[in-house]
Write an enzyme that holds these catalytic residues in place. Sequence first.
Site, mmCIF file in Angstrom:
data_model
loop_
_atom_site.group_PDB
_atom_site.id
_atom_site.type_symbol
_atom_site.label_atom_id
_atom_site.label_comp_id
_atom_site.label_asym_id
_atom_site.label_seq_id
_atom_site.Cartn_x
_atom_site.Cartn_y
_atom_site.Cartn_z
ATOM 1 N N HIS A 270 0.861 -1.196 0.000
ATOM 2 C CA HIS A 270 0.000 0.000 0.000
ATOM 3 C C HIS A 270 0.895 1.244 0.000
ATOM 4 O O HIS A 270 1.692 1.410 -0.913
ATOM 5 C CB HIS A 270 -0.939 -0.080 1.212
ATOM 6 C CG HIS A 270 -2.051 0.923 1.261
ATOM 7 N ND1 HIS A 270 -2.417 1.725 0.226
ATOM 8 C CD2 HIS A 270 -2.913 1.218 2.264
ATOM 9 C CE1 HIS A 270 -3.446 2.479 0.570
ATOM 10 N NE2 HIS A 270 -3.769 2.194 1.815
ATOM 11 N N HIS A 309 -2.560 -2.621 -9.544
ATOM 12 C CA HIS A 309 -3.521 -1.945 -8.655
ATOM 13 C C HIS A 309 -4.804 -2.768 -8.604
ATOM 14 O O HIS A 309 -5.203 -3.360 -9.604
ATOM 15 C CB HIS A 309 -3.844 -0.547 -9.201
ATOM 16 C CG HIS A 309 -4.416 0.370 -8.176
ATOM 17 N ND1 HIS A 309 -5.753 0.341 -7.841
ATOM 18 C CD2 HIS A 309 -3.851 1.307 -7.397
ATOM 19 C CE1 HIS A 309 -5.970 1.252 -6.902
ATOM 20 N NE2 HIS A 309 -4.836 1.855 -6.605
ATOM 21 N N ASP A 365 2.680 5.264 -6.941
ATOM 22 C CA ASP A 365 3.936 5.109 -6.188
ATOM 23 C C ASP A 365 5.145 4.914 -7.080
ATOM 24 O O ASP A 365 6.286 4.972 -6.608
ATOM 25 C CB ASP A 365 3.814 3.914 -5.232
ATOM 26 C CG ASP A 365 2.771 4.181 -4.167
ATOM 27 O OD1 ASP A 365 1.810 3.394 -4.053
ATOM 28 O OD2 ASP A 365 2.888 5.211 -3.477
HETATM 29 C C1 SDX Z 1 -1.503 2.075 -3.421
HETATM 30 O O1 SDX Z 1 -6.192 0.686 -3.181
HETATM 31 C C2 SDX Z 1 -5.724 1.831 -3.451
HETATM 32 O O2 SDX Z 1 -6.414 2.694 -3.961
HETATM 33 C C3 SDX Z 1 -4.276 2.023 -3.073
HETATM 34 C C4 SDX Z 1 -3.650 3.361 -3.524
HETATM 35 C C5 SDX Z 1 -4.225 4.547 -2.801
HETATM 36 O O3 SDX Z 1 -4.099 5.654 -3.330
HETATM 37 O O4 SDX Z 1 -4.712 4.348 -1.666
HETATM 38 O O5 SDX Z 1 -3.800 3.519 -4.929
HETATM 39 C C6 SDX Z 1 -2.138 3.384 -3.201
HETATM 40 O O6 SDX Z 1 -1.433 1.304 -2.509
HETATM 41 C C7 SDX Z 1 -1.034 1.722 -4.817
HETATM 42 C C8 SDX Z 1 -0.475 0.263 -4.916
HETATM 43 C C9 SDX Z 1 0.947 0.287 -4.358
HETATM 44 N N1 SDX Z 1 1.492 -1.095 -4.268
HETATM 45 C C10 SDX Z 1 2.421 -1.549 -5.094
HETATM 46 O O7 SDX Z 1 2.861 -0.910 -6.055
HETATM 47 C C11 SDX Z 1 2.948 -2.935 -4.736
HETATM 48 C C12 SDX Z 1 3.027 -3.795 -5.999
HETATM 49 N N2 SDX Z 1 1.677 -4.069 -6.466
HETATM 50 C C13 SDX Z 1 1.090 -5.340 -6.046
HETATM 51 O O8 SDX Z 1 1.488 -5.865 -4.834
HETATM 52 C C14 SDX Z 1 -0.386 -5.447 -6.392
HETATM 53 O O9 SDX Z 1 -0.533 -5.019 -7.682
HETATM 54 C C15 SDX Z 1 -1.404 -4.736 -5.513
HETATM 55 C C16 SDX Z 1 -1.249 -5.087 -4.084
HETATM 56 C C17 SDX Z 1 -1.297 -3.252 -5.681
HETATM 57 C C18 SDX Z 1 -2.785 -5.171 -5.997
HETATM 58 O O10 SDX Z 1 -2.855 -6.502 -5.742
HETATM 59 P P1 SDX Z 1 -4.169 -7.381 -6.097
HETATM 60 O O11 SDX Z 1 -5.240 -6.543 -6.672
HETATM 61 O O12 SDX Z 1 -4.488 -8.204 -4.881
HETATM 62 O O13 SDX Z 1 -3.676 -8.268 -7.271
HETATM 63 P P2 SDX Z 1 -2.917 -9.641 -7.089
HETATM 64 O O14 SDX Z 1 -1.841 -9.495 -6.037
HETATM 65 O O15 SDX Z 1 -3.937 -10.707 -6.905
HETATM 66 O O16 SDX Z 1 -2.184 -9.814 -8.510
HETATM 67 C C19 SDX Z 1 -2.922 -10.249 -9.647
HETATM 68 C C20 SDX Z 1 -1.866 -10.894 -10.536
HETATM 69 C C21 SDX Z 1 -1.013 -11.943 -9.821
HETATM 70 O O17 SDX Z 1 -0.533 -12.824 -10.826
HETATM 71 P P3 SDX Z 1 -1.173 -14.326 -10.902
HETATM 72 O O18 SDX Z 1 -1.137 -14.908 -9.485
HETATM 73 O O19 SDX Z 1 -2.574 -14.119 -11.398
HETATM 74 O O20 SDX Z 1 -0.275 -15.080 -11.860
HETATM 75 O O21 SDX Z 1 -0.930 -9.902 -10.964
HETATM 76 C C22 SDX Z 1 0.363 -10.202 -10.424
HETATM 77 C C23 SDX Z 1 0.165 -11.195 -9.297
HETATM 78 O O22 SDX Z 1 1.312 -12.029 -9.153
HETATM 79 N N3 SDX Z 1 0.917 -8.954 -9.945
HETATM 80 C C24 SDX Z 1 2.180 -8.582 -10.120
HETATM 81 C C25 SDX Z 1 2.239 -7.286 -9.544
HETATM 82 N N4 SDX Z 1 1.038 -6.945 -9.048
HETATM 83 C C26 SDX Z 1 0.226 -7.989 -9.298
HETATM 84 N N5 SDX Z 1 3.240 -9.179 -10.689
HETATM 85 C C27 SDX Z 1 4.398 -8.471 -10.696
HETATM 86 N N6 SDX Z 1 4.541 -7.240 -10.165
HETATM 87 C C28 SDX Z 1 3.472 -6.622 -9.585
HETATM 88 N N7 SDX Z 1 3.609 -5.391 -9.085
#
Ligand code: SDX
Length: 430
Positions: A270, A309, A365
């Site tokens: 997050h 996201h 971010d």
């Molecule tokens: C913020 O919610 C908000 O609005 C948050 C925010 C705000 O203003 O409040 O926008 C701020 O928190 C932005 C997000 C910051 N976080 C990151 O940048 C961390 C990296 N991102 C991930 O951890 C992830 O994308 C999340 C946590 C942001 C979202 O996760 P989800 O929706 O639970 O998606 P998921 O983890 O289930 O991923 C779906 C797929 C998976 O692959 P499969 O299992 O289907 O094969 O996408 C892949 C994940 O492995 N994946 C990624 C990835 N993010 C998701 N693979 C590589 N790199 C990534 N960053």
Amino acid sequence: MSETQDTLTITDNRTGRSYEVPVTDGSIRAMDLRQIKLSDDDFGLLSYDPAFKNTANVRSRVTYIDGDVGILRYRGYPIEQLAESSSFLEVAYLLINGELPTTDELDRWVYDITHHTFIHENLKQFMDGFHHDAHPMGMLVSTVGALSTFYPEAKDLDEAEARYMQIIRLIAKMPTLAAFAYRHSIGMRYAYPDNDLSFAGNFLNMMWKTTELKYEPDPILERAMDVLLILHADHEQNCSTTTMRAISSSDADPYSAAAGATAALYGPKHGGANEAVLRMLERIGSVENVADAVRAAKDGEFRLMGFGHRVYKNYDPRAKVVQELAHEVFEVTGRNPLLDIAVELERIALEDEYFVERKLYPNVDFYSGIIYQAMGFPTSMFPVLFAMGRIPGWMSHWQENVLDEEQAIVRPRQLYVGADARDYLPVEQR
Ligand code: SDX
């Protein structure tokens, strides 16, 4: 569309019974599932939704996001227009009150916030008690919570004036707590607020003031700071805002709720992502290493921080504004070479099937940390800057939750999959 069409007909094949469930605003009430039973003494159906990926638990008027198209609006105003033409305090007023302020309303709002930036002197002892290398987010979680002990009237949730004062205090004091945490971490005495400066200018003053009698912020960096706070001000029901609402649902005071929200924001998935992005870019080290890093991310060796996201399945509109802002900041600070690595990482990822099919785009971010680092903030301060920006969003949702007649204490159900009833065994029989 006639009333009869705004329903679902659910047939329970276990009993052959059918049920009519109304559809409102593109949703059904989960409680309408409880009537679907196997027998009269059956509890009825629950909906199971880990991490609430497909569950709305509030009706809100604060922020609208269309993740497929990449739209973000605060109270109907597009984020791009607010970043271009507004100020953080004006946006904070908009989020809390629902309308842009008149000149008089804005003047009073700015006056009230400007004159509540000081913190009780005892709070400095909290700061001084932390280890020299304490993470500033740990210090922020603790001191935001500690504010509740100085303002017992914060528990008067039904009093509009009491709510107003806590909103003013939290918006006003977050920068002071943030800057004091930083100054503690570098062993420098605290720089007190300067009411002659703007909100962003005063924060830079409390961060960077040294021997000069009067700190004068660079106007480009002051504006960049203000725009970055605007971009972080709200984002509907994200993890930390949901935490804020959940804690406030037990009628806890807003300082305790904000401490919980700050703790939720701390996580690298997050608000801690901006710090994690910088550490990732530094680990990649050069543009030449980017292709290998993308391969490693696709192989699951690490997450590409700043990408992906839960809601945006298109480019995060905030990331575009941040990227444009970077060039203005670099005019003053000099170019941050990590930007080249970030731009190459984005280029490769956006062409790669793995990211394209999962709709993984840069989020807010991905670029913000590069600007923060160029402005001189240590990496550990990045999530603190996020929290400073998000306070008006948290407080607008807190107030909306307190005033929402439909809300109650948050208490989800569970699907119990644990052990059935069994008798205790003395240790010699185990
Ligand atoms: C913020 O919610 C908000 O609005 C948050 C925010 C705000 O203003 O409040 O926008 C701020 O928190 C932005 C997000 C910051 N976080 C990151 O940048 C961390 C990296 N991102 C991930 O951890 C992830 O994308 C999340 C946590 C942001 C979202 O996760 P989800 O929706 O639970 O998606 P998921 O983890 O289930 O991923 C779906 C797929 C998976 O692959 P499969 O299992 O289907 O094969 O996408 C892949 C994940 O492995 N994946 C990624 C990835 N993010 C998701 N693979 C590589 N790199 C990534 N960053």
